[in-house]
Design a protein around this motif. Structure first.
Motif, PDB file in Angstrom:
ATOM      1  N   SER A 134       1.134   3.522   2.085  1.00  0.00           N
ATOM      2  CA  SER A 134       1.614   3.818   3.377  1.00  0.00           C
ATOM      3  C   SER A 134       2.675   2.812   3.682  1.00  0.00           C
ATOM      4  O   SER A 134       3.927   3.140   4.494  1.00  0.00           O
ATOM      5  CB  SER A 134       0.511   3.534   4.451  1.00  0.00           C
ATOM      6  OG  SER A 134       0.008   2.227   4.524  1.00  0.00           O
ATOM      7  N   GLU A 135       2.728   1.489   3.029  1.00  0.00           N
ATOM      8  CA  GLU A 135       3.758   0.608   3.247  1.00  0.00           C
ATOM      9  C   GLU A 135       5.035   0.935   2.448  1.00  0.00           C
ATOM     10  O   GLU A 135       5.952   0.723   2.986  1.00  0.00           O
ATOM     11  CB  GLU A 135       3.050  -0.835   2.813  1.00  0.00           C
ATOM     12  CG  GLU A 135       2.219  -1.519   3.833  1.00  0.00           C
ATOM     13  CD  GLU A 135       1.560  -2.863   3.334  1.00  0.00           C
ATOM     14  OE1 GLU A 135       1.387  -3.727   4.146  1.00  0.00           O
ATOM     15  OE2 GLU A 135       1.319  -2.655   2.020  1.00  0.00           O
ATOM     16  N   SER A 149       0.831  -1.260   0.092  1.00  0.00           N
ATOM     17  CA  SER A 149      -0.223   0.063  -0.056  1.00  0.00           C
ATOM     18  C   SER A 149       0.967   1.477   0.027  1.00  0.00           C
ATOM     19  O   SER A 149       1.947   1.195   0.112  1.00  0.00           O
ATOM     20  CB  SER A 149      -0.986   0.047   1.247  1.00  0.00           C
ATOM     21  OG  SER A 149      -0.006   0.078   2.316  1.00  0.00           O
TER      22      SER A 149
END
Length: 371
Positions: A305-306, A303
């Motif tokens: 954020s990852e 994602s």
């Protein structure tokens, strides 16, 4: 004496067959490019290969089956089952619980994911791992560590073998792969259909199992073990850069997970020099895949954020390296970041800018020293 003569009589034609096969494979490499341009050469190549394979199967049918199954092939494959070297090297065979867990994890590798048996065996393995972990007995934790580490190494080797069998990156259907396919069909008594597809599925399945084994190692508290082994998997990393997208997805996930776990030792007061070397090895080994690997389209592997979190982890890892090591890592990143048309991640421009600033200061310092 009679047995020796009989063996020599059988081995002579086998040696002739292997010699002819080697010559054909060598010639095929030269014909491969020309065959793509000229239709007549394609037909001739097809007829030669078909004729040889037919006569090879006819030739092998004259030998007794018990003799064939005792042979060792050109690729070092022994047709009689042997004890795995992983058992001997890691001490897994010292206990029944260790041997049972090892057998389950080997079976997970070998059973097709489409089989109903796959879920059953994998569930048994998970139950045994979690049961050992819950008991809070050091000996059982050691069983988990040894077996999971050995299974992780074995699966890495299996993925590498699947890549090599597929001819990863070649884009060509090679004659030596045809020979291996027919050979496997002869030994097993059946010809395996669509071998390239089968191996592709195998590589994807095994890559997903690497992620699963990583999660199990981390869940049992053996992050350091997983990180050390993944950082050393240079051959797999090189092959993975040109692997199929679905396989790359799992390997990107494993790499992201391992990168996160490198920093855990730092908070525990571990050996900083050893940690620095591990980070360097991990970055050099897996940064090309992170730059070039498939991160997913409809359903991203990582994602947003990852990805941001992993970029921060990469920057922190680079900052910990010596100045010359930073140059080596950032040069590798810039090359793959520049020449990969399908990805603009990870973006390590901040680390690169910091390195340039430090380099400029060192340069000025060296000039002053000279004056």
């Amino acid at each position: 004496m009679g047995m020796m003569e009989n063996s020599a009589t059988i081995m002579a034609p086998l040696l002739l067959r292997n010699t002819v096969k080697s010559v054909l494979i060598y010639a095929d490499k030269s014909l491969l490019n020309l065959a793509g341009k000229y239709k007549l050469l394609q037909i001739i190549r097809y007829l030669i290969v078909t004729a040889f394979l037919f006569f090879q199967r006819l030739f092998l049918s004259f030998f007794p089956s018990n003799y064939l199954h005792s042979l060792k092939s050109d690729d070092g494959y022994t047709f009689k089952p042997t004890q795995s070297s992983y058992i001997a090297d890691s001490g897994i065979g010292d206990s029944g619980i260790g041997r049972s867990l090892w057998q389950l994890l080997v079976s997970v590798n070998d059973i097709p994911v489409s089989s109903t048996k796959y879920g059953i065996v994998r569930s048994l393995a998970e139950r045994l791992i979690e049961g050992n972990n819950r008991e809070d007995v050091e000996a059982l934790r050691e069983v988990n560590r040894r077996v999971l580490s050995a299974a992780f190494s074995r699966t890495i080797c299996r993925v590498e073998a699947a890549f090599i069998e597929m001819g990863t990156g070649s884009g060509q259907f090679r004659l030596d792969r045809v020979f291996r396919t027919v050979r496997d069909g002869v030994w097993s008594g059946r010809v395996r259909e669509d071998v390239s597809s089968r191996l592709g599925n195998s590589a994807e399945k095994l890559a997903a199992e690497l992620l699963w084994l990583t999660q199990k190692l981390v869940g049992c508290g053996f992050e350091e073990e997983a990180v050390e082994r993944w950082a050393s998997a240079l051959n797999l990393a090189q092959l993975s850069v040109v692997a199929e997208n679905r396989v790359q997805g799992s390997l990107v996930k494993v790499s992201g997970r391992q990168m996160k776990d490198i920093g855990l030792e730092e908070t525990e007061g571990g050996n900083k020099e050893r940690l620095r070397q591990t980070k360097m090895k991990m970055l050099i080994t897996w940064l090309p895949l992170l730059c070039r690997g498939n991160n997913g389209t409809d359903i991203p592997v990582l994602s947003l954020s990852e990805r941001a979190e992993l970029e921060k982890i990469l920057e922190d890892a680079i900052d910990m390296l010596q100045h010359e090591e930073q140059e080596q890592v950032l040069s590798l990143w810039l090359h793959h970041f520049t020449y990969c048309p399908s990805s603009d991640w990870p973006n390590l421009h901040a680390s690169y800018a910091r390195w340039c600033t430090t380099s400029r200061k060192l340069f000025f310092s060296s000039i002053k020293d000279v004056k």
